[in-house]
Each structure stands twice: as C-alpha cells, then as structure tokens.
Scaffold this active site. Structure first.
Site, PDB file in Angstrom:
ATOM      1  N   SER A 124       1.653   1.762  -0.022  1.00 32.96           N
ATOM      2  CA  SER A 124       0.381   2.115  -0.639  1.00 32.96           C
ATOM      3  C   SER A 124      -0.682   1.967   0.436  1.00 32.96           C
ATOM      4  CB  SER A 124       0.089   1.208  -1.834  1.00 32.96           C
ATOM      5  OG  SER A 124      -0.894   1.818  -2.644  1.00 32.96           O
ATOM      6  N   GLU A 125      -1.507   2.991   0.608  1.00 30.47           N
ATOM      7  CA  GLU A 125      -2.335   3.079   1.813  1.00 30.47           C
ATOM      8  C   GLU A 125      -3.426   2.021   1.893  1.00 30.47           C
ATOM      9  OE1 GLU A 125      -1.954   5.467  -0.448  1.00 30.47           O
ATOM     10  OE2 GLU A 125      -3.865   6.435  -0.957  1.00 30.47           O
TER      11      GLU A 125
END
Lengths: 231, 217
Positions: B45-46
């Site tokens: 997840s960025e």
C-alpha cells in the site's frame, strides 16, 4: 550535545510568520503533527502555503487552518475529504496545486538531499506535464520536477531523543521522514522524548542532523478516518 | 455478466506466486479476497507498507496502521514499513510486479483516465499517475459502460488523462481484453455474455478472434 529540545509547541514555532511555506507530514490524519497544527491555529498566521499530501477533514488536521482561512495555497496529491476545502477551492479563495503523490514525496526528498530537480515518468502526457521540460531516457519520456523550497517542516515521529534522532511507527511514518531537513527549520513533535543513548542507533530512522527543534507533544487524538474491522 | 466481486475474482487469477501487488481503491481492493491461498503474494500500500494483512479485529485497531484508502489494517508476519519516497521508489523503480486499479475510461492505445471530471470537484490523483507512469503490468478493473450506458473502452479518452500507453489488460463485467498494437483484443467473455453484447458496449476498435472462450472463475 547540540541543543534541540524546546519546551512546547509555542516555543517550537517561534519565527513562524504570515506568507510562509510549510511542509506538513501525515497521510490522511495518520502521522500528522497535531500539536504544531494546533499552535499554527492559535497563532493564526495567514496567507500560508501548505505542502501536505492531504488537507485534513473539516474539523481536524489542516481543516482547522482552513476554517480560519489561514491557507492561501495547498500543494497536495489528494484532498477529497473536506467540504470547507471544496467550498474555498470552488469560490477561488484557495489556490490548489494537485501533484502526483510520488512526485510530492520525491520533491521533499530532493529538497532534503540537496538535489535541485529530477526526472520522473509520472504525469507525462497529462496536464501535470504542462509547461515542464520533457526528456527521454532509454526511449521513455520523463518530466522534470523541482525540489520544494519551504520555511518550516512540521513533522510527527513516535520516539525521539534530545539529539533529534527519530523513530517512526507503522504507516504514520509516510511523508514525515522525507520532510526532515527539507525546509529551513524542521520542527519535530514526538510522543516520547528520551535521553541520548536510550534509542538504539541501529534503529534510528532519521538522524538528528535533519532536525532543528524537537519537543514532546501531548493529548494525541489520532483520529481514524475509516475504522474498518473484520468479524 | 459479472458483479464487482466477480471482476475481482477473475483478476485474482492474474496474481502469480511471488508477486508484489499494489491494489487501488474500489474493486481492486476486493481482489485480495480471491487470491489462492496456496501461493505467496505480498500486498503493497503506497502510504508505506509491504505485507498488508486483513482488516483488524475490533480490539486490534491501530490509528498508526492504515492503507492508502485510510482504512485500518493489519501487518502480516514479514511485513515492513517505509516512508513515502521509498514507497514510490518501489513503484517507479518497477519493483512492484502488478498494479490493479479502477478507471473512468481506457483508450485502445492503453491510455487511462481515472482522476478528474471537468466541472466536478477534483479530489486529486493520489498515487495513480506514479503507478501508471512506471508499472509494466497494469490491469484495469471497471464496469464496461458508465451509469448512462456509454462505453468506457474508447478510441481515445475524453476525460483528462492519468497516463498514456500504459494499460496492459482490462477486466470488466462483460469481458477480459488486452491492449495490443493500438487496439483492444477480446480474450474472454463473462459467463452468459455474447460477443455481440461486448461489441455493442465497446466504442474503441476491437480485435475479435474466431473463438472467444467464456471466462473460468
């Protein structure tokens, strides 16, 4: 040891003035500098530019500055959770520069590391690329992006020592480490401020050289935007 | 015809053993529910985690542990946290094997539009432009047509672009298609959907092989 510890947010924000540019860490409401934001609200500095991935919600985070119309310009990647933001943007009171999230992070990192500009493929062929230099590397077009310039960075870490060394927790880390040393003055608030020697140097995320002022914050609310649980 | 879960279920078959995967918000998030449990996959997840686990139990909720959709999550054994610049280094440096994201429009050239509708409140592109600008393997998950019934698979996008010539595959409620040489190529039909129906719902040029198998879920 170089003195970095200040007593509280009030002392930490000494020198903050109208019209300045601030960097603020956090992703959504996670890892935001709650105490420094409250102090910006108390001081009511106006016409400021905020570099922050998001703009808070109506009654928390940077939303508190928006309520008092303190912000002239936002530089963000995503601003979707704030009705007052939307109102000010549509009425033209608030200037907004939307940029890709990785570009935002890298423009902080470039400022931190003394790199004036860099090339990225993000945004090529879109309105983000308008007016920017395009250059091909290995046959692929990239656009040039500049390092940010800011007066203050407001960072939130989990633990810090009096030498300014920092450790972050979970995904509250996000943009915070990239903003340390990326502005003229970096102000860090921590949940726990310890004596030098109490943090294992092997596990320091950001060395104290990037930090000018550090203080222990208080009354962390750590509001959750999307509480999602499984049964 | 597939529903959102069906689209996610079909896309899950594209997730291979050993992949690092970034899932966008919406249908892509559902893909995690359908990945075979006999393969090893790590979700990125960025906002700064590799090895994202399921949503927490009520007593485990941690405000310092969220995903890019700002939902509370957990970390799996072997997970790691990192800053945003490093996170996008993983993405821009093509270390992430597969990117799955939603779209408003996709063109036959592989252009994607998914961040802005002129005249409406713009929320921002988040990490989408970085993801589509660098990833080599991009699957779009979306409905084949919009709410008004107009095709979302177009000759060229009408909305402001997120990225150019980047989409490799599209999975919709009607079909699986890939982008080849500036055209859509029809690979599979959704259960109970005819080639004719897909043609009618596709504005862009489409290569239709003689045999188009029905997808297996």
């Amino acid at each position: 040891m170089i003195k970095k510890v200040v007593a509280n947010a009030q002392e930490a924000l000494e020198g903050v003035e109208d019209g300045m540019t601030f960097m603020l860490g956090g992703f959504g409401l996670s890892g935001i500098a709650e105490n420094s934001i409250a102090e910006l609200v108390r001081r009511n500095v106006k016409n400021v530019t905020c570099i922050s991935n998001n703009a808070g919600v109506d009654d928390f985070g940077l939303g508190l500055l928006l309520q008092q119309k303190q912000i002239k310009k936002m530089i963000s990647s995503y601003v979707g959770e704030n009705a007052e933001f939307e109102r000010q943007m549509l009425s033209g009171e608030l200037e907004v520069d939307l940029i890709p999230q990785g570009t935002l992070a890298e423009r902080c990192r470039a400022a931190q590391h003394g790199i004036p500009a860099f090339y990225t493929p993000a945004g090529y062929g879109t309105e983000v690329a308008e007016g920017k230099e395009v250059r091909e590397f290995d046959g692929k077009p990239h656009i040039m992006e500049l390092a940010f310039k800011a007066d203050f960075a407001f960072v939130k870490a989990w633990k810090g020592d009096e030498a300014g060394n920092l450790i972050f927790k979970g995904t509250a880390r996000n943009f915070n480490p990239n903003m340390c040393g990326a502005a003229k003055i970096t102000v860090v608030e921590v949940e726990e401020l310890v004596k030098p020697g109490e943090l294992d140097p092997n596990f320091v995320h950001i060395p104290g050289i990037f930090v000018q002022r550090i203080y222990q914050g208080k009354n962390y609310e750590k509001r959750i935007e999307q509480r999602t649980v499984r049964k | 015809m597939l529903d959102k879960n069906g689209i996610a279920q079909r896309i899950a078959k594209e997730v291979k053993d050993g992949y690092y995967v970034n899932l966008g918000i919406g249908i892509p998030t559902l893909v995690a529910n359908f990945v075979r449990d006999d393969i090893e996959v790590e979700f990125q997840s960025e906002n700064g985690i590799l090895g994202m686990g399921p949503f927490p139990l009520e007593g485990e909720v941690d405000p310092d542990l969220i995903n890019a959709g700002k939902q509370t999550i957990t970390a799996r054994p072997g997970a790691s946290f990192f800053d945003s610049a490093m996170s996008f280094g993983m993405i821009r440096g093509q270390h992430v094997d597969l990117t799955i994201l939603g779209a408003m429009e996709v063109s036959q050239e592989g252009d994607i539009a998914n961040w802005k509708i002129p005249g409406k409140m713009v929320k921002g592109m988040g990490g989408a432009m970085d993801l589509v600008g660098s990833a080599e393997n991009i699957i779009v998950a979306m409905m084949h047509t919009n709410r008004a019934g107009a095709s979302k698979l177009l000759k060229s996008c009408s909305l402001p672009l997120t990225g150019v010539k980047c989409v490799t595959k599209i999975v919709t409620n009607l079909a699986v298609l890939e982008v080849v040489g500036g055209k859509f190529k029809l690979l599979e039909r959704a259960p109970g959907v005819s080639v004719e129906e897909i043609k009618n719902a596709t504005e862009g040029e489409m290569i239709v092989p003689n045999e188009v198998p029905e997808m297996k879920l």
